[in-house]
Design a protein around this motif. Structure first.
Motif, PDB file in Angstrom:
ATOM      1  N   VAL A 105       0.842  -1.197   0.000  1.00 19.93           N
ATOM      2  CA  VAL A 105       0.000   0.000   0.000  1.00 19.93           C
ATOM      3  C   VAL A 105       0.878   1.248   0.000  1.00 19.93           C
ATOM      4  N   GLU A 106       1.924   1.244   0.789  1.00 23.76           N
ATOM      5  CA  GLU A 106       2.838   2.387   0.816  1.00 23.76           C
ATOM      6  C   GLU A 106       3.532   2.557  -0.527  1.00 23.76           C
ATOM      7  N   ASP A 107       3.914   1.461  -1.178  1.00 21.84           N
ATOM      8  CA  ASP A 107       4.543   1.540  -2.494  1.00 21.84           C
ATOM      9  C   ASP A 107       3.608   2.175  -3.506  1.00 21.84           C
ATOM     10  N   ALA A 108       2.313   1.814  -3.441  1.00 21.47           N
ATOM     11  CA  ALA A 108       1.338   2.403  -4.361  1.00 21.47           C
ATOM     12  C   ALA A 108       1.228   3.906  -4.136  1.00 21.47           C
TER      13      ALA A 108
ATOM     14  N   ILE B 292      -8.097  -5.279  -9.703  1.00 21.11           N
ATOM     15  CA  ILE B 292      -8.024  -6.694 -10.079  1.00 21.11           C
ATOM     16  C   ILE B 292      -6.822  -7.354  -9.421  1.00 21.11           C
ATOM     17  N   GLY B 293      -5.716  -6.616  -9.330  1.00 23.31           N
ATOM     18  CA  GLY B 293      -4.510  -7.174  -8.735  1.00 23.31           C
ATOM     19  C   GLY B 293      -4.608  -7.381  -7.243  1.00 23.31           C
ATOM     20  N   THR B 294      -5.530  -6.679  -6.586  1.00 23.67           N
ATOM     21  CA  THR B 294      -5.662  -6.813  -5.131  1.00 23.67           C
ATOM     22  C   THR B 294      -6.562  -7.971  -4.720  1.00 23.67           C
ATOM     23  N   LEU B 295      -7.240  -8.595  -5.679  1.00 24.42           N
ATOM     24  CA  LEU B 295      -8.151  -9.685  -5.342  1.00 24.42           C
ATOM     25  C   LEU B 295      -7.392 -10.817  -4.652  1.00 24.42           C
ATOM     26  N   GLY B 296      -7.853 -11.168  -3.478  1.00 21.57           N
ATOM     27  CA  GLY B 296      -7.229 -12.248  -2.730  1.00 21.57           C
ATOM     28  C   GLY B 296      -5.942 -11.873  -2.023  1.00 21.57           C
ATOM     29  N   GLN B 297      -5.544 -10.603  -2.098  1.00 18.80           N
ATOM     30  CA  GLN B 297      -4.323 -10.150  -1.443  1.00 18.80           C
ATOM     31  C   GLN B 297      -4.649  -9.601  -0.053  1.00 18.80           C
TER      32      GLN B 297
END
Length: 211
Positions: free
Chosen positions: A68-71, A187-192
């Protein structure tokens, strides 16, 4: 001499009962894993009540995951949402919601100025875009997060919405709103699990007004 013989037979549970037990075991295991894996403690909310209404105060305690910080450092804003619902207890039916308020946070990093900006919008949950907006700038991420995690004297319900002598329940929820992220990142956060920041707390409202 008479010999009595007892036949031992293997009793079999009905298939539907075995299936139900298996589902319950899976659900229990999932809940246990979720509780043990959660790094965010349950918020300790403080309620103050007087003749005008009820105010909520709390300080959340959690760290932003690295992804989250990287984003944020890449210029992608992150949104948080806090909701508070107030219910009146009804013995003959479901609890009745008497109030609902919402506070939204938009946290963003500006590489050119190397400063963090926090936008806070407050209003009714059904009409949050019409609420008041506060903009703040910070020198570092920690200061910005401290401001987002601190709720001080937040008015959550007017006294006119509370029934004298009735039991009321306050439910506080806070979460990271992944629906506000860019579509490819959603989409990339699904299941993360690193993107699943969420906490809930509930408390019974004092019957008597504070003097």
């Amino acid at each position: 001499m008479m010999v009595f013989t007892t036949h031992c037979s293997k009793s079999r549970w009905p298939s539907w009962l075995a299936w139900l037990l298996a589902v319950l075991l899976c659900v229990t295991a999932a809940c246990t894993v979720r509780a043990e894996g959660s790094s965010s403690p349950v918020p300790d909310i403080k309620l103050e009540r007087n003749d005008e209404g009820v105010w909520l105060s709390t300080t959340l305690k959690f760290e932003l995951p690295g992804v989250v910080e990287d984003a944020l450092l890449k210029g992608i804003p992150v949104h948080f949402v806090a909701d508070v619902d107030v219910f009146r207890d009804r013995w003959y039916w479901f609890n009745r919601k008497v109030s609902s308020v919402q506070r939204r946070f938009r946290l963003a990093y500006h590489p050119l100025t190397r400063r963090w900006r926090l936008n806070v919008t407050e209003g009714e949950a059904s009409d949050s875009e019409q609420g008041l907006t506060l903009n703040q700038n910070f020198e570092n991420l920690q200061d910005a997060m401290n401001a987002a995690q601190r709720f001080s004297h937040w008015r959550i319900v007017d006294a006119s919405h509370l029934e004298a002598g009735a039991k009321h329940w306050v439910e506080f929820r806070f979460r990271l709103d992944v629906a506000q992220l860019p579509r490819p990142l959603q989409i990339g956060t699904l299941g993360q699990s690193d993107w699943q920041i969420s906490m809930t707390a509930g408390k019974v409202l004092p019957l008597e007004s504070a003097q």
